[in-house]
Structures are given as structure tokens and as C-alpha cells.
Design a protein around this motif. Structure first.
Motif, PDB file in Angstrom:
ATOM      1  N   MET A  74       0.817  -1.217   0.000  1.00 55.61           N
ATOM      2  CA  MET A  74       0.000   0.000   0.000  1.00 55.61           C
ATOM      3  C   MET A  74       0.846   1.259   0.000  1.00 55.61           C
ATOM      4  N   VAL A  75       1.921   1.233   0.784  1.00 59.27           N
ATOM      5  CA  VAL A  75       2.742   2.426   0.977  1.00 59.27           C
ATOM      6  C   VAL A  75       4.138   2.141   0.445  1.00 59.27           C
ATOM      7  N   ILE A 135      12.089  -4.631   9.778  1.00 57.65           N
ATOM      8  CA  ILE A 135      10.837  -4.472   9.023  1.00 57.65           C
ATOM      9  C   ILE A 135       9.848  -3.627   9.815  1.00 57.65           C
ATOM     10  N   SER A 136       9.773  -3.852  11.113  1.00 58.24           N
ATOM     11  CA  SER A 136       8.899  -3.038  11.958  1.00 58.24           C
ATOM     12  C   SER A 136       9.295  -1.567  11.892  1.00 58.24           C
ATOM     13  N   LEU A 137      10.598  -1.305  11.941  1.00 58.44           N
ATOM     14  CA  LEU A 137      11.085   0.073  11.843  1.00 58.44           C
ATOM     15  C   LEU A 137      10.728   0.687  10.488  1.00 58.44           C
ATOM     16  N   GLU A 138      10.902  -0.096   9.432  1.00 56.99           N
ATOM     17  CA  GLU A 138      10.629   0.412   8.088  1.00 56.99           C
ATOM     18  C   GLU A 138       9.144   0.698   7.898  1.00 56.99           C
ATOM     19  N   MET A 139       8.284  -0.173   8.383  1.00 52.98           N
ATOM     20  CA  MET A 139       6.841   0.070   8.255  1.00 52.98           C
ATOM     21  C   MET A 139       6.422   1.316   9.051  1.00 52.98           C
ATOM     22  N   ARG A 142       7.466   4.373   7.049  1.00 51.78           N
ATOM     23  CA  ARG A 142       6.617   4.656   5.891  1.00 51.78           C
ATOM     24  C   ARG A 142       5.305   5.316   6.288  1.00 51.78           C
ATOM     25  N   THR A 143       4.757   4.877   7.397  1.00 45.40           N
ATOM     26  CA  THR A 143       3.413   5.329   7.762  1.00 45.40           C
ATOM     27  C   THR A 143       3.391   6.557   8.667  1.00 45.40           C
ATOM     28  N   ALA A 420      -4.059  -1.461   8.526  1.00 43.72           N
ATOM     29  CA  ALA A 420      -2.660  -1.775   8.221  1.00 43.72           C
ATOM     30  C   ALA A 420      -1.689  -0.836   8.920  1.00 43.72           C
ATOM     31  N   THR A 421      -1.887   0.458   8.766  1.00 47.01           N
ATOM     32  CA  THR A 421      -0.934   1.404   9.357  1.00 47.01           C
ATOM     33  C   THR A 421      -1.021   1.397  10.878  1.00 47.01           C
TER      34      THR A 421
END
Length: 716
Positions: A74-75, A135-139, A142-143, A420-421
Motif C-alpha cells: 500500500m505504501v 521491518i517493523s522500523l521500516e513500516m 513509511r506510515t 494496516a498502518t
């Protein structure tokens, strides 16, 4: 307003809401994948919350991986202008999502092997633990931007690296990197801990419930009902914004969602009625912020608060109702004053009779009735939300547009996309909460705040407000509340409880069990507790009790139910103050969203919203110093009524206007009457006197308005 017009406005609202995040068209192959993944993942969550028996750690890991996959698609990681760049970005985003899935599968498949090795990391344990955290940091980046990732990295490195180099109370001897990774990834206290569990249970089910309601047409009904109920008053479009945002907030619990869904309707109406554009945007932002305060959803805050305080969710939302109403009324007072000052007369809203609107849409209220009834009856929030989702579908069959299979699938997909976010945010914040638990820094921070405040509850609240504003510049409201509650709730709880303890000492009603604590500290002074004493003497006696004994003293002296309400008061104060980041410059996303609709300067709109949302700062003081939370029914109603008039009086003082202009003397008098009505004392006569003064001021102002109107007509 016609149904076609409302649907067009709703479509515009949905576009505005998704513009910031969604960068890939829904009709594309990626969009279709997100759609069906959302449907399947929503069904999986319904199963987890009803029939599922998987370990909670595994479900939290699945929750993370699925929403990481959806969110990564999505992002996008980067925004590319060329087709080749977009293809490369899509490949990278897909790899990130797949990596998240493998992180969860590894946890589920190799958790037992780790314990069989005596919690000694193998090479792949290191790889997947580090990968999951990154991955948690990257998500989160992004959000929400860089603030949360930086905060998490700072917290984690503090534990295993730089904490040992700090002197003083914040020094920490450190844990090994292996221990930190284990507690962050494999442990049920880290990123897949209590915050993630709240995410996949309460939060997801209620966001899904909101998606079904909106799809069924309940959002259109709420807006049209608000227009019919408030639209024909002077300044009616402003009241439509307040009422509509309050009702929408009970469904979505999101301030930005409220702004874009109701603002596209109310802001143009307010401008047409004669309200200044900046004021119209500020009112919409302030009213939409109240959506997170409005039961039954209250964003994710009510669920997290229930987890922290161990107070039933239904009790929290029942207690939160009157304060939320008080907030919306405070915004309405600003609308009324500005309507009189700007001569914003009512405009023709082209609405049907309210009876006809209610007759056509009464069934939209059935799911909310079912939800509240199930909660009151004692069912869990997740079960109540699940049954309420079914009731949305069934009640829609009573309308002209019953929900079919496609509508149900759309609701499932939209619920997952809406979640999601939020899911990525809550999982990421769980890492910070885990660090606070590992290091004990929360207790240190609470003691430090108490020390800075010199034991003053008011100064402590001001410090918490300042901290919430600073955190709110980079953290969403829910994350800001979690961090602040973890750090400062113990300090607030202790200070509020000490007020009750001092009142018992002053009255000479301290239980004998509690007096033994004073006997251990100072037997001579403890004898004074047998009789009433002055407040100053009580404060001095309490000051000699060591901090280690104060918790035990409070438990001996104060009834458990009173302590529970005291803890809830502390969390409510923090939760309300955390909302100010929505409307307080320099970073106020809700105000900026309203400014985009009104085409007004974002920062100026932010300051206007900050002024209109003054209830965010006044009501927490009532939580701290009055019986607004946990008091008897008469105490709660008394605080509500006097505060209602008191806030109106303060608005008149701030604006220099009620029904007509107030000179400087009358403004001061209005402010004094407002303070008297809300001052935390039991002297009813003083409060009645303050109310009488304000009523006379209002009558005088109204009389002046009529005289001015007559003069204007005569002159014309």
C-alpha cells in the motif's frame, strides 16, 4: 442534501483520506492483491477472535506479517516517477512483505527449538530477529515518518550499549544483544506482546465494525441526521460539524478520518453561512479530534486503557461519555459565539424533515444498540464487535440498499486496509514499551517528574502536557498515549491518590491499618492522626513517609474501587492531553487536513483549532481535582453542569463576546464566574453565585444584541 450529493462528498472524503498513503491504484494487479489479501486477513482475524485456539504469540506474529505485507504494498518505500523505477520499488516492497511473512513462520516453526537449546541463539535466530525488528522500523517510517524508528533504535541501543555510559538515575548496566533480541522478538513482552495483542483483538474488530458501518450507509445517515438536527439553528452548519464529528467519532475513532469525511461537507457549509474560512477549518479539526474521545470506539485508546488499568472496557466507555459530551459542547460554544459575532445566519441546507430521515435510516442505529447492549450484558468487546458486524449486514437488509456479497467483501478489504498502518504502529511501539519494562525507566521517569514538580499535581499535569505536545510532533495520538502512560501514569496516579489520602487525614478518618505505616516512620507524630488536623500538617506528615512505603500506605488507606478510579483518572488525563497533537502547532495533522479542504494557511488553521479545542486542557483538570471520574452520580452530574456553564463563561472571556461584545470589565467578570463554577470545592453557594453572574451576563449580552438589532432596523 440529496443522496447523490452525499455519496459524492463521501467519495471525495475517501480519496482525501487515502491520498497520503496509497500510491498504487486499486484497479492494478497490486491493488487487487491488496483487496483479496485484506479480505482473507480480515476473515482470519475474525476466526482468531472467535474460534481460534492458536497461542497468542503466534497470532501476534501472523498479525504483524500479514499487515506488513499489505502495508508494504500500500505504501511504497520510495516514490518513483519512471515506470522502471516503480517496477523496482514494487519488487523491493514485495520482498519486504515476503520477508515479514517468513519472520513469522520462523517464529512459529522454531520457537520450541530455541527453548530446547536453553535460549541460546542459532545463526538463523539472529537473522530473523534482526530482520523482524528492521521491518517493523521500516513500516513505522513509511506510515508515520522517522520519529518512531529513531525512538525505537534509541531505546534498544540504550539497553545493550550506551545506557552503561550514563551517570545518575538513567544509568543502566546493560543487557546482552542476544537477550534484547530474544525479549523483542521471541518473548510475549516485545513486539508481539500486549500491545500487539490489543491490536489484533479489540482494535482490529472495532475498525472492521466501522468499515462495515460506513459501507452500509450509516456514515451518510449520520451526516444527514446531523444536518437535520442542527442545521436550522443560527450558525447551524458549525453545529453540524460538531454533531456530525461526534457521531462519526463513535464509529471510526479517528480524528483524521472524521475530518476528511465530515469536513468536505461542513467546511463549505460554514463558509457559505458566513463563518471565516479559517474558523470553519479550526472547528472541524477540533470537533473531529473529539472523535477519539467519543465512546464506544475512542480510537485504540479505550482498549489500551482497559489493558493498563484492568478496568472493564464497558466501564471505561460509560465513564468517558459525559466528558466527551462536555468537550463537544465546549466546541459548540465557540461556534455559537462566532456565529453571533460574524452574523453567520442559518443557510438553507435542503434537508428532509428529521422525522423522515430517521424513519428511513433508524435501522443504522441497530448495530450500535446491539454493541452497547452486549457490552453491558457482559460479553467481551471482541465478541460484541463480531456480533455487531453481523447486525450491520442484517440491519442493512431493512434499507433500500441491502448489503450483498460484494459489499461484505469490500467491507472486509477496507477494514484491513484501514488497520494496516495502525497495526504497524502498535507493533513498533511495543518495542519501546518492552524497553521501559526491561530497564525500569518508567518508575525512574515518574519519580523524576514528581521531583521536578515538587509534589505539585498541577505542575505534574503541565509537565505531562508539555511532554505530550513534544511527543505529538512525531508520534500519532495512540503511540503518544502509550509512551506517556507507560512513563508518567504512576506519578499522576500517586499524586491524585495522595489528595484523597490527605483529605482523610484532615478529617481524622485514616484507617488504623494505614496508621501503622506512620508508626514505623515516626511514632510520636503518628499519634496526631487520631484527631482532625490541618491540610498543611497532613502534607508535612505524608512527606516524611519514604517513597517505598507510599504505595502500601495508599492501598491500606483507600478502598480498592477508589484506587481503580484514581488510576483511571491518571490515564484519562494522559489520554486527553495526548489528543492535543492533533490541533496544536507546529505539527497538527488534523488541522492540516481541515486546512487542505478549506484552502487556508495550515499553521494559522492549527492555531485556530488549538484555541477552539481548549476543552482538551480544561477537562483533564476536572479529572484530577474533582469527582468527575469515580464520584457518585450526584457528584458527576454536579461537575458536568457547573463545568458546562463554566466553560461557556471562559469562552466569553476569551472571545470578548457572548450574544454581543463584552467590554474588558465584563470579560474579566465572565472569566471569574467560569473559574468559580469549576473550582474544586464543595461550596455549592459559591458555584451557584458564579452561575447566577454568568446567567446575568448572558441576559445582558442578549438584551444588547436585541437593542442593536432594533437600532439597525430603525436606521435601515
Amino acid at each position: 442534501m440529496s443522496t447523490t450529493s452525499i455519496n459524492a462528498d463521501q467519495e471525495l472524503a475517501e480519496k482525501l483520506q487515502s491520498l497520503e498513503l496509497s500510491q498504487r491504484p486499486e484497479g492494478s494487479a497490486v491493488g487487487r492483491f491488496i483487496y483479496w489479501a485484506g479480505v482473507l486477513f480480515a476473515l482470519a482475524h475474525i476466526y482468531f477472535n472467535t474460534l481460534g485456539t492458536l497461542p497468542e504469540l503466534w497470532v501476534s506474529a501472523i498479525h504483524f506479517s500479514g499487515f506488513a505485507l499489505i502495508c508494504s504494498l500500500m505504501v511504497p518505500m520510495v516514490r518513483c516517477q519512471t515506470a522502471a523505477g516503480r517496477r523496482l520499488a514494487l519488487m523491493l516492497d514485495t520482498l519486504v512483505g515476503i520477508a515479514a511473512v517468513f519472520c513469522s513462520l520462523y517464529l512459529i516453526g522454531f520457537e520450541d527449538a530455541l527453548y530446547e537449546r536453553g535460549v541460546k541463539f542459532a545463526q538463523l535466530d539472529w537473522v530473523f530477529a534482526v530482520c523482524a525488528i528492521f521491518i517493523s522500523l521500516e513500516m513505522a517510517r513509511r506510515t508515520t515518518g522517522w520519529f518512531i524508528p529513531v525512538m525505537i533504535v534509541t531505546a534498544l541501543t540504550y539497553v545493550f550499549w550506551w545506557g552503561q555510559y550514563i551517570d545518575g538515575v538513567f544509568g543502566f548496566p546493560g543487557l546482552s544483544l542476544e537477550t534484547v533480541l530474544f525479549r523483542s522478538y521471541f518473548s510475549p513482552e516485545g513486539m508481539f506482546g500486549s500491545i500487539a495483542r490489543i491490536s489484533w483483538t479489540f482494535v482490529f474488530m472495532f475498525i472492521l465494525f466501522g468499515a462495515f458501518l460506513v459501507k452500509s450507509g450509516a456514515g451518510d445517515f449520520i451526516i444527514e441526521l446531523s444536518r437535520c438536527a442542527a442545521g436550522r439553528f443560527v450558525g447551524g452548519p458549525g453545529f453540524v460539524a460538531v454533531l456530525g464529528s461526534g457521531l462519526m467519532g463513535s464509529v471510526s475513532g479517528s480524528s483524521v478520518a472524521n475530518t476528511v469525511s465530515t469536513g468536505v461537507i461542513t467546511i463549505p457549509l460554514m463558509r457559505k453561512a458566513g463563518f471565516p474560512a479559517k474558523f470553519a477549518a479550526g472547528v472541524e479539526a477540533a470537533a473531529s479530534t473529539g472523535g477519539q474521545l467519543m465512546p464506544p470506539v475512542m480510537g485504540a485508546g479505550a482498549f489500551i486503557m482497559a489493558s493498563y488499568t484492568q478496568i472493564p472496557y464497558v466501564d471505561i466507555i460509560s465513564i468517558a461519555a459525559l466528558p466527551a459530551l462536555l468537550y463537544f459542547m465546549s466546541v459548540g460554544f465557540f461556534v455559537r459565539v462566532e456565529a453571533m459575532r460574524s452574523h453567520a445566519d442559518s443557510v438553507e441546507l435542503d434537508t428532509r424533515p428529521i422525522g423522515e430521515v430517521f424513519k428511513d435510516g433508524w435501522h443504522y442505529l441497530l448495530p450500535l444498540v446491539v454493541l452497547v447492549a452486549l457490552l453491558i450484558y457482559g460479553f467481551t468487546p471482541t465478541y460484541a464487535a463480531g456480533i455487531s458486524i453481523i447486525s450491520v449486514v442484517v440491519s442493512s437488509w431493512l434499507s433500500k440498499n441491502p448489503m450483498g456479497i460484494r459489499d461484505i467483501l469490500d467491507s472486509l478489504a477496507q477494514g484491513s486496509k484501514n488497520m494496516a498502518t495502525t497495526a504497524m504502529l502498535l507493533v513498533a511501539v511495543g518495542l519501546v514499551v518492552n524497553v521501559v519494562a526491561m530497564t525500569g525507566i518508567g518508575n525512574t521517569f515518574s519519580l523524576m517528574v514528581t521531583d521536578w514538580a515538587g509534589g505539585s499535581l498541577l505542575i505534574t499535569i503541565l509537565l505531562v502536557a508539555l511532554a505530550s505536545l513534544i511527543l505529538g510532533m512525531g508520534l500519532p495520538v495512540t503511540a503518544s498515549y502509550i509512551v506517556l502512560a507507560t512513563l508518567s501514569a504512576p506519578a499522576l496516579y500517586s499524586l491524585i491518590a495522595e489528595i484523597e489520602l490527605i483529605s482523610m487525614m484532615v478529617a481524622g478518618t485514616l484507617p488504623e491499618a494505614a496508621q501503622t505505616i506512620f508508626l514505623l516512620v515516626d511514632a510520636e507524630k503518628a499519634a496526631l492522626l487520631m484527631a482532625p488536623m490541618t491540610e498543611l500538617d497532613a502534607q508535612q506528615m505524608l512527606a516524611i513517609v519514604p517513597d517505598d512505603f507510599k504505595g502500601q500506605l495508599l492501598e491500606m488507606a483507600i478502598a480498592p474501587e477508589t484506587l481503580a478510579m484514581t488510576l483511571l483518572s491518571a490515564h484519562m488525563i494522559i489520554f486527553w492531553l495526548s489528543q492535543d497533537s492533533n490541533v496544536t502547532p507546529p505539527v497538527c495533522l488534523t488541522a492540516f487536513a481541515a486546512a487542505a479542504i478549506a484552502k487556508t494557511p495550515p499553521m494559522a488553521t492549527g492555531f485556530m483549532a488549538w484555541k477552539v479545542a481548549k476543552g482538551l486542557y480544561i477537562v483533564p483538570l476536572l479529572f484530577a481535582y474533582t469527582g468527575f471520574i469515580g464520584g457518585t452520580t450526584s457528584e458527576v452530574l454536579s461537575v458536568f453542569v457547573f463545568s458546562l456553564f463554566g466553560i461557556y463563561a471562559l469562552v466569553g472571556c476569551m472571545e470578548g463576546y457572548l450574544e454581543s461584545p463584552l467590554n474588558i470589565g465584563l470579560r474579566i467578570l465572565s472569566g471569574i464566574s467560569g473559574v468559580v463554577m469549576m473550582w474544586p470545592h464543595d461550596e455549592l453557594l459559591f458555584k451557584l453565585a458564579g452561575m447566577a453572574v454568568f446567567v446575568l451576563l448572558f441576559w445582558y449580552s442578549r438584551r444588547q444584541y436585541k437593542l442593536q438589532s432594533v437600532t439597525a432596523v430603525a436606521a435601515g
